[in-house]
Design an enzyme around this catalytic site. Structure first.
Site, mmCIF file in Angstrom:
data_model
loop_
_atom_site.group_PDB
_atom_site.id
_atom_site.type_symbol
_atom_site.label_atom_id
_atom_site.label_comp_id
_atom_site.label_asym_id
_atom_site.label_seq_id
_atom_site.Cartn_x
_atom_site.Cartn_y
_atom_site.Cartn_z
ATOM 1 N N PHE A 1 -29.693 22.571 -19.339
ATOM 2 C CA PHE A 1 -30.159 21.851 -20.415
ATOM 3 C C PHE A 1 -30.058 22.519 -21.712
ATOM 4 O O PHE A 1 -30.946 23.549 -21.794
ATOM 5 C CB PHE A 1 -31.426 20.872 -20.387
ATOM 6 C CG PHE A 1 -31.423 19.688 -21.324
ATOM 7 C CD1 PHE A 1 -30.625 18.617 -21.164
ATOM 8 C CD2 PHE A 1 -32.019 19.981 -22.333
ATOM 9 C CE1 PHE A 1 -30.634 17.376 -21.941
ATOM 10 C CE2 PHE A 1 -31.693 18.976 -23.490
ATOM 11 C CZ PHE A 1 -31.060 17.868 -23.386
ATOM 12 N N VAL A 2 -29.266 22.397 -22.561
ATOM 13 C CA VAL A 2 -29.241 23.138 -23.684
ATOM 14 C C VAL A 2 -29.523 22.319 -25.105
ATOM 15 O O VAL A 2 -29.278 21.152 -25.147
ATOM 16 C CB VAL A 2 -27.724 23.833 -23.880
ATOM 17 C CG1 VAL A 2 -27.468 24.639 -22.708
ATOM 18 C CG2 VAL A 2 -26.693 22.746 -23.981
ATOM 19 N N ASP B 1 -20.760 16.159 -19.785
ATOM 20 C CA ASP B 1 -21.839 16.416 -18.835
ATOM 21 C C ASP B 1 -21.418 15.539 -17.687
ATOM 22 O O ASP B 1 -20.564 16.007 -16.897
ATOM 23 C CB ASP B 1 -23.310 16.031 -19.645
ATOM 24 C CG ASP B 1 -24.499 16.306 -18.372
ATOM 25 O OD1 ASP B 1 -24.211 17.133 -17.420
ATOM 26 O OD2 ASP B 1 -25.410 15.901 -18.690
ATOM 27 N N GLY C 1 -24.828 13.881 -31.696
ATOM 28 C CA GLY C 1 -24.721 15.422 -31.219
ATOM 29 C C GLY C 1 -23.561 16.121 -31.885
ATOM 30 O O GLY C 1 -23.644 17.433 -31.946
ATOM 31 N N ASP D 1 -20.227 16.776 -28.413
ATOM 32 C CA ASP D 1 -21.038 17.985 -28.389
ATOM 33 C C ASP D 1 -20.898 18.659 -26.670
ATOM 34 O O ASP D 1 -20.300 19.952 -26.965
ATOM 35 C CB ASP D 1 -22.571 18.128 -28.678
ATOM 36 C CG ASP D 1 -23.027 16.739 -28.070
ATOM 37 O OD1 ASP D 1 -22.506 16.019 -27.083
ATOM 38 O OD2 ASP D 1 -24.304 16.699 -28.254
ATOM 39 N N LYS E 1 -20.075 21.109 -19.135
ATOM 40 C CA LYS E 1 -20.938 21.637 -17.840
ATOM 41 C C LYS E 1 -20.044 21.889 -16.541
ATOM 42 O O LYS E 1 -19.093 20.932 -16.150
ATOM 43 C CB LYS E 1 -22.145 20.875 -17.728
ATOM 44 C CG LYS E 1 -23.385 21.059 -18.811
ATOM 45 C CD LYS E 1 -24.427 20.410 -18.356
ATOM 46 C CE LYS E 1 -25.518 20.324 -19.713
ATOM 47 N NZ LYS E 1 -26.534 19.520 -19.319
#
Ligand code: IMP
Ligand code: MG
Length: 178
Positions: A152-153, A102, A43, A99, A131
């Site tokens: 969620f992206v 979370d 990512g 990236d 996040k």
């Protein structure tokens, strides 16, 4: 792919401007130091590539590969290192680039592994996105591009089932796709 995205959170231009700001801060903070950047595959690839080309320091680049998602949209809780050898970071200042922060499990596991087995001088974390949510591991990033809500992206390196990494922007995937 664009029609599968509900809303664009950060367009290409906004991302590049923010990446330039982060790169400028990192450049000042590590000037004169022995820096190794460690990108978390897969990512962080695109973010790392853009970020590093804006950091004019004599740094080294390495990668780690970890898995915790197994294709699902919520983490499994277990972090597994896919690599046999860990990066050679003994006595070096390390900047881990990922990236998105979370649950915190991934970066916490990497941090712990580095400190336990690799002997770095220091370890800091840079993420494009963080996040806003309760973390499962209390971990904070030192450099954060953007704080986002708990949704969620995809895009700019981030995937859903290995798709959408090559979008130039960060967006929210349409509900019907998930
Ligand atoms: P954590 O271990 O839960 O902090 O998850 C970190 C990793 O999960 C990131 O490096 C991403 O690869 C992935 N991830 C977490 N949230 C998202 C998301 O919204 N979109 C895509 N990937 C995500
Ligand atoms: Mg990842």
């Amino acid at each position: 792919m664009d029609e599968e995205i509900d809303k664009i959170l950060y367009d290409a231009e906004t991302i590049q401007a923010r990446v330039a700001e982060l790169a400028a801060r990192i450049t000042e903070d590590y000037r004169g130091e022995e820096l190794t950047v460690v990108a978390v595959l897969t990512g962080a690839l695109i973010f790392t590539a853009d970020l590093l080309r804006r950091i004019p320091l004599p740094l080294k680049l390495d990668c780690v590969s970890v898995a915790s998602y197994h294709g699902a949209a919520e983490t499994s809780g277990e972090v597994k290192f896919d690599q046999l050898s860990l990066p050679d970071i003994e006595g070096r200042h390390v900047l881990i680039v990922d990236d998105i922060l979370d649950s915190g499990l991934t970066l916490d596991a990497i941090m712990a592994k580095f400190h336990k087995d690799c002997g770095p001088l220091s370890v800091r974390i840079c993420v494009l996105l963080s996040k806003r949510r309760a973390r499962r591991k209390e971990i904070a990033a030192d450099y954060v591009g953007f704080e986002i809500e708990n949704e969620f992206v995809v895009g700019y390196g981030m995937d859903y089932l290995e798709k959408y990494r090559n979008l130039r922007y960060v967006g929210v995937l349409a509900e019907r796709i998930k």
